[in-house]
Enzyme design. Structure first.
Site, PDB file in Angstrom:
ATOM      1  CB  CYS A  60      26.733  30.372  55.557  1.00 46.42           C
ATOM      2  SG  CYS A  60      25.664  31.453  54.603  1.00 46.42           S
ATOM      3  CB  CYS A  82      16.495  31.574  49.157  1.00 43.57           C
ATOM      4  SG  CYS A  82      15.490  33.048  49.276  1.00 43.57           S
ATOM      5  CB  CYS A  98      16.574  35.915  49.865  1.00 41.64           C
ATOM      6  SG  CYS A  98      16.967  34.847  51.244  1.00 41.64           S
TER       7      CYS A  98
END
Length: 173
Positions: free
Chosen positions: A94, A10, A86
């Site tokens: 990422c 998140c 989220c």
């Protein structure tokens, strides 16, 4: 086989991902180990998340808000699954995770953004906990050894959608 490592992501790593880490680590047996991190960690765990986890008997001593960079370096715990909880984290680029873990998105509203009375805030955290517990429980029941990678990915994605759709159906009634 050792435990499957699941990283819950998140943005702030202060509420949803922390709850998911605690829920995963409370599963019976030693099949899963939960971790959490954030792309822009707040640096502290939300006090409402800690209060709920303490009330429910989860250990909280080791919980901390941390960067996802800790899991993308040599020597970090090998990740088998990375699950965003989220929408912001799901849309971010990422790090490259060693070992090519399976990924899924299980987006939930942020209980830390709820304004209102203490009871309303506590209810938002309890609802988030319940939805995460249901999803993690459904995931833990999957026959991981007998599913090929594509089937497992599809099932992980369905878990995120099914719970949201069920919650929306209930709210619409």
């Amino acid at each position: 086989m050792s435990a499957f490592n699941i990283l819950f992501l998140c943005t702030g790593n202060s509420a949803r991902s922390i709850l998911a880490e605690a829920i995963t680590n409370a599963l019976p047996g030693d099949k899963f180990t939960g971790y959490s991190a954030g792309s822009m960690p707040r640096g502290e765990v939300n006090p409402h998340a800690l209060a709920l986890l303490n009330k429910l008997g989860h250990p909280t001593a080791g919980l901390r808000s941390k960067s996802w960079d800790e899991f993308a370096v040599p020597g970090a715990a090998p990740l088998h699954f990375v699950i965003t909880v989220c929408d912001n984290a799901a849309g971010e680029v990422c790090p490259i995770w060693p070992g090519q873990p399976m990924t899924a998105h299980w987006g939930l509203p942020d209980p830390a953004e709820v304004a209102g009375t203490d009871a309303e805030i506590a209810l938002a955290f309890a609802d988030t906990y319940r939805m995460l517990r249901n999803r993690i429980g459904a995931f833990a029941e999957l026959p991981l050894a007998s599913l090929d990678r594509l089937s497992l990915k599809r099932r992980m994605d369905e878990i995120g959608k099914d719970v949201v759709e069920a919650a929306n159906d209930t709210a619409a009634r």
